[in-house]
Motif scaffolding. Structure first.
Motif, PDB file in Angstrom:
ATOM      1  N   TYR A 175       0.843  -1.205   0.000  1.00 19.48           N
ATOM      2  CA  TYR A 175       0.000   0.000   0.000  1.00 19.48           C
ATOM      3  C   TYR A 175       0.877   1.254   0.000  1.00 19.48           C
ATOM      4  CZ  TYR A 175      -3.464   3.428   1.508  1.00 19.48           C
ATOM      5  OH  TYR A 175      -4.271   4.536   1.609  1.00 19.48           O
ATOM      6  N   ALA A 176       1.905   1.265   0.839  1.00 22.79           N
ATOM      7  CA  ALA A 176       2.801   2.424   0.902  1.00 22.79           C
ATOM      8  C   ALA A 176       3.519   2.636  -0.426  1.00 22.79           C
ATOM      9  CB  ALA A 176       3.815   2.235   2.030  1.00 22.79           C
ATOM     10  N   ALA A 177       3.950   1.538  -1.056  1.00 18.65           N
ATOM     11  CA  ALA A 177       4.634   1.657  -2.346  1.00 18.65           C
ATOM     12  C   ALA A 177       3.695   2.189  -3.424  1.00 18.65           C
ATOM     13  CB  ALA A 177       5.200   0.297  -2.755  1.00 18.65           C
ATOM     14  N   LEU A 178       2.464   1.711  -3.433  1.00 13.90           N
ATOM     15  CA  LEU A 178       1.490   2.158  -4.436  1.00 13.90           C
ATOM     16  C   LEU A 178       1.114   3.627  -4.241  1.00 13.90           C
ATOM     17  CD1 LEU A 178      -0.787  -1.008  -4.461  1.00 13.90           C
ATOM     18  CD2 LEU A 178       0.592  -0.199  -6.378  1.00 13.90           C
ATOM     19  N   ASP A 192      -4.808   8.672 -21.691  1.00 16.39           N
ATOM     20  CA  ASP A 192      -4.475   7.873 -22.876  1.00 16.39           C
ATOM     21  C   ASP A 192      -5.447   6.726 -23.103  1.00 16.39           C
ATOM     22  OD1 ASP A 192      -2.315   9.446 -23.464  1.00 16.39           O
ATOM     23  OD2 ASP A 192      -0.857   8.175 -22.424  1.00 16.39           O
ATOM     24  N   GLY A 193      -6.418   6.575 -22.216  1.00 15.80           N
ATOM     25  CA  GLY A 193      -7.446   5.560 -22.408  1.00 15.80           C
ATOM     26  C   GLY A 193      -7.162   4.217 -21.773  1.00 15.80           C
ATOM     27  N   ALA A 194      -6.205   4.156 -20.846  1.00 14.77           N
ATOM     28  CA  ALA A 194      -5.872   2.886 -20.196  1.00 14.77           C
ATOM     29  C   ALA A 194      -6.986   2.480 -19.239  1.00 14.77           C
ATOM     30  CB  ALA A 194      -4.550   3.012 -19.443  1.00 14.77           C
ATOM     31  N   SER A 195      -7.312   1.201 -19.217  1.00 14.46           N
ATOM     32  CA  SER A 195      -8.326   0.674 -18.308  1.00 14.46           C
ATOM     33  C   SER A 195      -7.706   0.478 -16.920  1.00 14.46           C
ATOM     34  CB  SER A 195      -8.856  -0.662 -18.824  1.00 14.46           C
ATOM     35  OG  SER A 195      -7.806  -1.639 -18.809  1.00 14.46           O
ATOM     36  N   PRO A 196      -8.535   0.324 -15.878  1.00 14.98           N
ATOM     37  CA  PRO A 196      -7.988   0.068 -14.533  1.00 14.98           C
ATOM     38  C   PRO A 196      -7.070  -1.148 -14.490  1.00 14.98           C
ATOM     39  CG  PRO A 196     -10.296   0.660 -14.380  1.00 14.98           C
ATOM     40  CD  PRO A 196      -9.988   0.520 -15.842  1.00 14.98           C
ATOM     41  N   TRP A 197      -7.424  -2.194 -15.251  1.00 15.95           N
ATOM     42  CA  TRP A 197      -6.577  -3.390 -15.292  1.00 15.95           C
ATOM     43  C   TRP A 197      -5.234  -3.067 -15.938  1.00 15.95           C
ATOM     44  CZ3 TRP A 197      -5.464  -7.996 -13.543  1.00 15.95           C
ATOM     45  CH2 TRP A 197      -4.671  -8.856 -14.302  1.00 15.95           C
ATOM     46  N   GLN A 198      -5.237  -2.323 -17.029  1.00 12.07           N
ATOM     47  CA  GLN A 198      -3.987  -1.956 -17.686  1.00 12.07           C
ATOM     48  C   GLN A 198      -3.126  -1.053 -16.805  1.00 12.07           C
ATOM     49  OE1 GLN A 198      -5.804  -0.312 -21.239  1.00 12.07           O
ATOM     50  NE2 GLN A 198      -5.078  -2.046 -22.490  1.00 12.07           N
ATOM     51  N   ILE A 199      -3.765  -0.151 -16.080  1.00 10.30           N
ATOM     52  CA  ILE A 199      -3.020   0.728 -15.176  1.00 10.30           C
ATOM     53  C   ILE A 199      -2.342  -0.096 -14.080  1.00 10.30           C
ATOM     54  CG2 ILE A 199      -3.264   2.534 -13.429  1.00 10.30           C
ATOM     55  CD1 ILE A 199      -5.472   3.743 -15.151  1.00 10.30           C
ATOM     56  N   ALA A 200      -3.075  -1.075 -13.546  1.00  8.99           N
ATOM     57  CA  ALA A 200      -2.513  -1.900 -12.471  1.00  8.99           C
ATOM     58  C   ALA A 200      -1.385  -2.780 -12.976  1.00  8.99           C
ATOM     59  CB  ALA A 200      -3.617  -2.760 -11.849  1.00  8.99           C
ATOM     60  N   PRO A 206       4.960  -2.609 -12.510  1.00 15.12           N
ATOM     61  CA  PRO A 206       6.367  -2.352 -12.861  1.00 15.12           C
ATOM     62  C   PRO A 206       7.027  -1.290 -11.987  1.00 15.12           C
ATOM     63  CG  PRO A 206       5.021  -2.505 -14.840  1.00 15.12           C
ATOM     64  CD  PRO A 206       4.075  -2.474 -13.689  1.00 15.12           C
ATOM     65  N   LEU A 207       6.260  -0.283 -11.563  1.00 13.19           N
ATOM     66  CA  LEU A 207       6.844   0.785 -10.759  1.00 13.19           C
ATOM     67  C   LEU A 207       7.192   0.336  -9.339  1.00 13.19           C
ATOM     68  CD1 LEU A 207       4.719   3.876 -11.850  1.00 13.19           C
ATOM     69  CD2 LEU A 207       7.098   3.385 -12.413  1.00 13.19           C
ATOM     70  N   ILE A 208       6.536  -0.700  -8.842  1.00 12.80           N
ATOM     71  CA  ILE A 208       6.858  -1.190  -7.497  1.00 12.80           C
ATOM     72  C   ILE A 208       7.553  -2.559  -7.562  1.00 12.80           C
ATOM     73  CG2 ILE A 208       4.921   0.074  -6.495  1.00 12.80           C
ATOM     74  CD1 ILE A 208       3.488  -2.635  -6.172  1.00 12.80           C
ATOM     75  N   ALA A 209       8.154  -2.880  -8.701  1.00 10.48           N
ATOM     76  CA  ALA A 209       8.808  -4.181  -8.864  1.00 10.48           C
ATOM     77  C   ALA A 209       9.900  -4.401  -7.821  1.00 10.48           C
ATOM     78  CB  ALA A 209       9.390  -4.302 -10.272  1.00 10.48           C
ATOM     79  N   GLY A 210      10.647  -3.346  -7.498  1.00 14.82           N
ATOM     80  CA  GLY A 210      11.699  -3.478  -6.495  1.00 14.82           C
ATOM     81  C   GLY A 210      11.149  -3.866  -5.140  1.00 14.82           C
ATOM     82  N   GLU A 288      17.628  -2.909 -15.761  1.00 18.38           N
ATOM     83  CA  GLU A 288      17.445  -1.549 -15.278  1.00 18.38           C
ATOM     84  C   GLU A 288      16.217  -1.465 -14.383  1.00 18.38           C
ATOM     85  OE1 GLU A 288      14.925   0.096 -19.147  1.00 18.38           O
ATOM     86  OE2 GLU A 288      16.942   0.853 -18.738  1.00 18.38           O
ATOM     87  N   GLU A 289      16.283  -0.573 -13.425  1.00 22.23           N
ATOM     88  CA  GLU A 289      15.163  -0.335 -12.547  1.00 22.23           C
ATOM     89  C   GLU A 289      14.355   0.867 -13.062  1.00 22.23           C
ATOM     90  OE1 GLU A 289      14.033  -1.874  -9.945  1.00 22.23           O
ATOM     91  OE2 GLU A 289      15.582  -3.422  -9.794  1.00 22.23           O
TER      92      GLU A 289
END
Length: 292
Positions: A175-178, A192-200, A206-210, A288-289
């Motif tokens: 939760y903190a990372a998100l 850009d038209g991304a759906s909630p599933w695509q955003i997640a 990918p942004l919280i992969a670390g 790469e991160e």
């Protein structure tokens, strides 16, 4: 200040206390554990050097390998449960109604000690008047199982409270990372038209992969070392059906007074944890991160 921090002698003075603390609390105990594993010792009397006998004994000890299998099953179960924790965190981070209350509820198990949780679940699993079996009887199941007394059920029954105990911990980390992801990134994806599933799936994960990599290591290595709740609830029984490496080590060292063999088991556990950590880092390594 810059002049002081550029002085190597001053830097050494700052670093030495931390190094001494690490040596005393981590490295010296590791070396001593490996050393005691070379001895025949009851933990009190005279030590007798027996070389690698304790370590070679591990290779033919069926109960040790059975305990190792149970520990790795728990580690696998814990790693898979991270998917559920992550899904809950994604929902909570989406600013749903009551998210703050739910977040506090999920943290409640973290406030309880392992012994208290064990006693709670012992009452739930009680074969005659436990909450679970009382519910099963109420829906028409006449002979519900004794969850902690049947070898083929006890391991799964033990895993449930362990996963429940640490749910809030991992949900809070995710939760903190998100919540640390900039709103501008999410808003741009929506434009850009991304759906909630695509955003997640394509942006948030990918942004919280670390962070996800860190939690995988914590969940697996922590499960391999797990001891307290299992020991209180079943003591590794019945007949070793819920024995894990840590509980088997404890029994050998402090119940059977075979401290040398218990130390060898502990050192083997350390090696397992190191190997698993290196393997996870190898499998999850990226070129790469993603920065945001």
């Amino acid at each position: 200040m810059n002049k002081v921090m550029s002085n190597k002698f001053i830097i050494g003075l700052y670093v030495i206390p931390a190094l001494l603390l690490i040596m005393i609390l981590i490295y010296i105990p590791i070396v001593l554990t490996g050393y005691y594993g070379l001895m025949k010792w009851d933990g009190i009397g005279q030590m007798t050097f027996i070389g690698l006998d304790n370590y070679t004994k591990l290779l033919s000890d069926q109960q040790f390998w059975k305990s190792t299998l149970h520990s790795f099953l728990l580690a696998l179960f814990s790693a898979l449960s991270l998917v559920g924790y992550l899904a809950v965190s994604l929902v909570l981070a989406a600013k749903i109604k009551g998210a703050n209350l739910l977040r506090k509820i999920y943290l409640i198990p973290m406030l309880l000690s392992s012994v208290a949780i064990a006693q709670l679940w012992l009452k739930i699993y009680h074969p005659s008047n436990g909450l679970l079996n009382s519910f099963l009887i109420s829906i028409g199941i006449d002979n519900p199982p004794a969850w902690l007394a049947e070898p083929h059920l006890v391991l799964g029954a033990i895993f449930v409270p362990i996963i429940w105990q640490y749910a809030g911990f991992y949900i809070l980390i995710y939760y903190a990372a998100l919540k640390n992801i900039p709103d501008s990134v999410i808003e741009a994806a929506k434009i850009d038209g991304a759906s909630p599933w695509q955003i997640a799936y394509k942006i948030k994960l990918p942004l919280i992969a670390g962070v996800i990599k860190v939690t995988i290591v914590l969940a697996i290595v922590g499960s391999l070392k797990y001891f307290d709740l299992i020991y209180v609830m079943t003591g590794g029984g019945p007949n070793g059906a819920s024995e894990v490496i840590a509980s088997y080590m404890y029994k050998q060292a402090f119940a059977s007074y075979n401290f040398g063999y218990g130390s060898a088991i502990g050192f083997a556990l350390l090696l397992f944890c190191l190997l698993v950590t290196l393997l996870i880092r190898k499998l999850t390594a990226t070129d790469e991160e993603i920065q945001y």
